[in-house]
Design a protein around this motif. Structure first.
Motif, PDB file in Angstrom:
ATOM      1  N   ILE A  90       0.859  -1.185   0.000  1.00  0.00           N
ATOM      2  CA  ILE A  90       0.000   0.000   0.000  1.00  0.00           C
ATOM      3  C   ILE A  90       0.898   1.239   0.000  1.00  0.00           C
ATOM      4  N   PRO A  91       0.459   2.327  -0.638  1.00  0.00           N
ATOM      5  CA  PRO A  91       1.308   3.517  -0.732  1.00  0.00           C
ATOM      6  C   PRO A  91       1.495   4.251   0.592  1.00  0.00           C
ATOM      7  N   SER A  92       0.511   4.130   1.496  1.00  0.00           N
ATOM      8  CA  SER A  92       0.626   4.795   2.793  1.00  0.00           C
ATOM      9  C   SER A  92      -0.363   4.166   3.767  1.00  0.00           C
ATOM     10  N   LEU A  93      -0.081   4.398   5.047  1.00  0.00           N
ATOM     11  CA  LEU A  93      -0.952   3.902   6.110  1.00  0.00           C
ATOM     12  C   LEU A  93      -1.274   5.079   7.021  1.00  0.00           C
ATOM     13  N   ALA A  94      -2.565   5.389   7.164  1.00  0.00           N
ATOM     14  CA  ALA A  94      -2.998   6.506   8.000  1.00  0.00           C
ATOM     15  C   ALA A  94      -2.736   6.204   9.472  1.00  0.00           C
ATOM     16  N   LEU A  95      -2.200   7.204  10.167  1.00  0.00           N
ATOM     17  CA  LEU A  95      -1.977   7.121  11.614  1.00  0.00           C
ATOM     18  C   LEU A  95      -2.744   8.269  12.269  1.00  0.00           C
ATOM     19  N   PRO A  96      -3.986   8.011  12.701  1.00  0.00           N
ATOM     20  CA  PRO A  96      -4.752   9.073  13.360  1.00  0.00           C
ATOM     21  C   PRO A  96      -4.064   9.497  14.664  1.00  0.00           C
ATOM     22  N   ALA A  97      -4.256  10.739  15.056  1.00  0.00           N
ATOM     23  CA  ALA A  97      -3.637  11.263  16.275  1.00  0.00           C
ATOM     24  C   ALA A  97      -4.086  10.466  17.491  1.00  0.00           C
ATOM     25  N   HIS A  98      -3.121  10.094  18.312  1.00  0.00           N
ATOM     26  CA  HIS A  98      -3.343   9.450  19.613  1.00  0.00           C
ATOM     27  C   HIS A  98      -4.088   8.121  19.533  1.00  0.00           C
ATOM     28  N   GLN A  99      -4.047   7.464  18.371  1.00  0.00           N
ATOM     29  CA  GLN A  99      -4.669   6.148  18.225  1.00  0.00           C
ATOM     30  C   GLN A  99      -3.596   5.143  17.812  1.00  0.00           C
ATOM     31  N   ALA A 100      -3.476   4.081  18.589  1.00  0.00           N
ATOM     32  CA  ALA A 100      -2.487   3.040  18.275  1.00  0.00           C
ATOM     33  C   ALA A 100      -2.896   2.305  17.007  1.00  0.00           C
ATOM     34  N   VAL A 101      -1.952   2.165  16.089  1.00  0.00           N
ATOM     35  CA  VAL A 101      -2.162   1.399  14.854  1.00  0.00           C
ATOM     36  C   VAL A 101      -1.203   0.227  14.912  1.00  0.00           C
ATOM     37  N   GLU A 102      -1.782  -0.971  14.932  1.00  0.00           N
ATOM     38  CA  GLU A 102      -0.970  -2.171  15.097  1.00  0.00           C
ATOM     39  C   GLU A 102      -0.551  -2.740  13.748  1.00  0.00           C
ATOM     40  N   LEU A 103       0.744  -2.950  13.587  1.00  0.00           N
ATOM     41  CA  LEU A 103       1.297  -3.666  12.445  1.00  0.00           C
ATOM     42  C   LEU A 103       1.591  -5.057  12.971  1.00  0.00           C
ATOM     43  N   LYS A 104       0.845  -6.056  12.493  1.00  0.00           N
ATOM     44  CA  LYS A 104       0.918  -7.395  13.075  1.00  0.00           C
ATOM     45  C   LYS A 104       0.772  -8.454  12.005  1.00  0.00           C
ATOM     46  N   PRO A 105       1.187  -9.686  12.317  1.00  0.00           N
ATOM     47  CA  PRO A 105       0.976 -10.789  11.369  1.00  0.00           C
ATOM     48  C   PRO A 105      -0.512 -10.908  11.028  1.00  0.00           C
ATOM     49  N   GLY A 106      -0.812 -11.042   9.751  1.00  0.00           N
ATOM     50  CA  GLY A 106      -2.199 -11.178   9.313  1.00  0.00           C
ATOM     51  C   GLY A 106      -2.904  -9.855   9.089  1.00  0.00           C
ATOM     52  N   GLY A 107      -2.226  -8.727   9.264  1.00  0.00           N
ATOM     53  CA  GLY A 107      -2.829  -7.406   9.069  1.00  0.00           C
ATOM     54  C   GLY A 107      -1.836  -6.484   8.388  1.00  0.00           C
ATOM     55  N   TYR A 108      -1.858  -5.230   8.779  1.00  0.00           N
ATOM     56  CA  TYR A 108      -0.835  -4.310   8.277  1.00  0.00           C
ATOM     57  C   TYR A 108       0.516  -4.740   8.831  1.00  0.00           C
ATOM     58  N   HIS A 109       1.565  -4.596   8.029  1.00  0.00           N
ATOM     59  CA  HIS A 109       2.911  -4.963   8.453  1.00  0.00           C
ATOM     60  C   HIS A 109       3.927  -4.363   7.501  1.00  0.00           C
ATOM     61  N   VAL A 110       5.186  -4.459   7.861  1.00  0.00           N
ATOM     62  CA  VAL A 110       6.267  -4.063   6.969  1.00  0.00           C
ATOM     63  C   VAL A 110       6.815  -5.338   6.352  1.00  0.00           C
ATOM     64  N   MET A 111       6.868  -5.390   5.042  1.00  0.00           N
ATOM     65  CA  MET A 111       7.399  -6.552   4.329  1.00  0.00           C
ATOM     66  C   MET A 111       8.835  -6.251   3.929  1.00  0.00           C
ATOM     67  N   LEU A 112       9.751  -7.119   4.332  1.00  0.00           N
ATOM     68  CA  LEU A 112      11.163  -7.005   3.974  1.00  0.00           C
ATOM     69  C   LEU A 112      11.460  -8.070   2.931  1.00  0.00           C
ATOM     70  N   MET A 113      11.890  -7.645   1.738  1.00  0.00           N
ATOM     71  CA  MET A 113      12.127  -8.579   0.636  1.00  0.00           C
ATOM     72  C   MET A 113      13.550  -8.418   0.102  1.00  0.00           C
ATOM     73  N   ASP A 114      14.031  -9.455  -0.557  1.00  0.00           N
ATOM     74  CA  ASP A 114      15.403  -9.478  -1.063  1.00  0.00           C
ATOM     75  C   ASP A 114      16.384  -9.208   0.076  1.00  0.00           C
ATOM     76  N   LEU A 115      16.269 -10.044   1.116  1.00  0.00           N
ATOM     77  CA  LEU A 115      17.118  -9.891   2.296  1.00  0.00           C
ATOM     78  C   LEU A 115      18.588 -10.056   1.933  1.00  0.00           C
ATOM     79  N   ALA A 116      19.429  -9.277   2.595  1.00  0.00           N
ATOM     80  CA  ALA A 116      20.873  -9.351   2.375  1.00  0.00           C
ATOM     81  C   ALA A 116      21.435 -10.672   2.884  1.00  0.00           C
ATOM     82  N   GLN A 117      20.827 -11.216   3.941  1.00  0.00           N
ATOM     83  CA  GLN A 117      21.236 -12.490   4.538  1.00  0.00           C
ATOM     84  C   GLN A 117      20.101 -12.985   5.418  1.00  0.00           C
ATOM     85  N   PRO A 118      20.110 -14.260   5.804  1.00  0.00           N
ATOM     86  CA  PRO A 118      19.073 -14.746   6.720  1.00  0.00           C
ATOM     87  C   PRO A 118      19.098 -13.947   8.026  1.00  0.00           C
ATOM     88  N   LEU A 119      17.941 -13.761   8.615  1.00  0.00           N
ATOM     89  CA  LEU A 119      17.829 -13.029   9.873  1.00  0.00           C
ATOM     90  C   LEU A 119      17.621 -14.029  10.999  1.00  0.00           C
TER      91      LEU A 119
END
Length: 159
Positions: A90-119
């Motif tokens: 998605i191009p952006s994720l809205a963060l309303p003032a003073h409201q927690a926005v959870e990035l979690k498995p199965g929902g919004y999250h940060v996807m890291l691709m083409d990893l430099a090495q295993p983590l």
């Protein structure tokens, strides 16, 4: 006297350089990031997810992510479309003032691709989050996210 004037000139130059650097520095984001973590990978795995809870002090949008751990880092969402769970950037994720926005498995999250090495569990991944406010002013926040084999609390979600 020469030593004193030389010292004063050097001090003045340092003050001017510090001011110039501050003028070009991007302001810190008025965002709090809690519980950040990255899912550990196995050898050969080229992507994984990063998760956290973001709370903004004023309305903002999360517009990008970067990390030296991956060539590509994107904000993604997972949602049901009919009977199928779909993941997409998605191009952006809205963060309303003073409201927690959870990035979690199965929902919004940060996807890291083409990893430099295993983590591996126990490592730390720096994530630089980029934000914009309603006027388009940019800010950043760098988070040091520990790598874990599973979600905190033993959650069994798979990414």
């Amino acid at each position: 006297m020469t030593f004193l004037s030389s010292t004063l000139r050097s001090a003045a130059a340092l003050v001017l350089l510090a001011g110039a650097a501050a003028a070009f520095a991007q302001p810190a984001a008025p965002v709090q990031a809690d519980g950040a973590w990255v899912r550990a990978t196995v050898p050969g795995q080229s992507g994984t997810g990063a998760f956290m809870t973001l709370t903004a002090q004023a309305p903002l949008k999360l517009v990008g992510v970067s990390t030296p751990a991956a060539d590509v880092a994107e904000v993604h969402e997972m949602k049901m479309e009919g009977d199928t769970m779909r993941m997409r950037g998605i191009p952006s994720l809205a963060l309303p003032a003073h409201q927690a926005v959870e990035l979690k498995p199965g929902g919004y999250h940060v996807m890291l691709m083409d990893l430099a090495q295993p983590l591996k569990a126990g490592a730390t991944v720096p994530l630089t989050l980029r934000f914009e406010d309603a006027q388009g002013a940019a800010s950043t926040l760098t988070v040091q996210a520990p790598v874990r084999a599973a979600a905190p609390g033993g959650g069994a979600h798979r990414h």
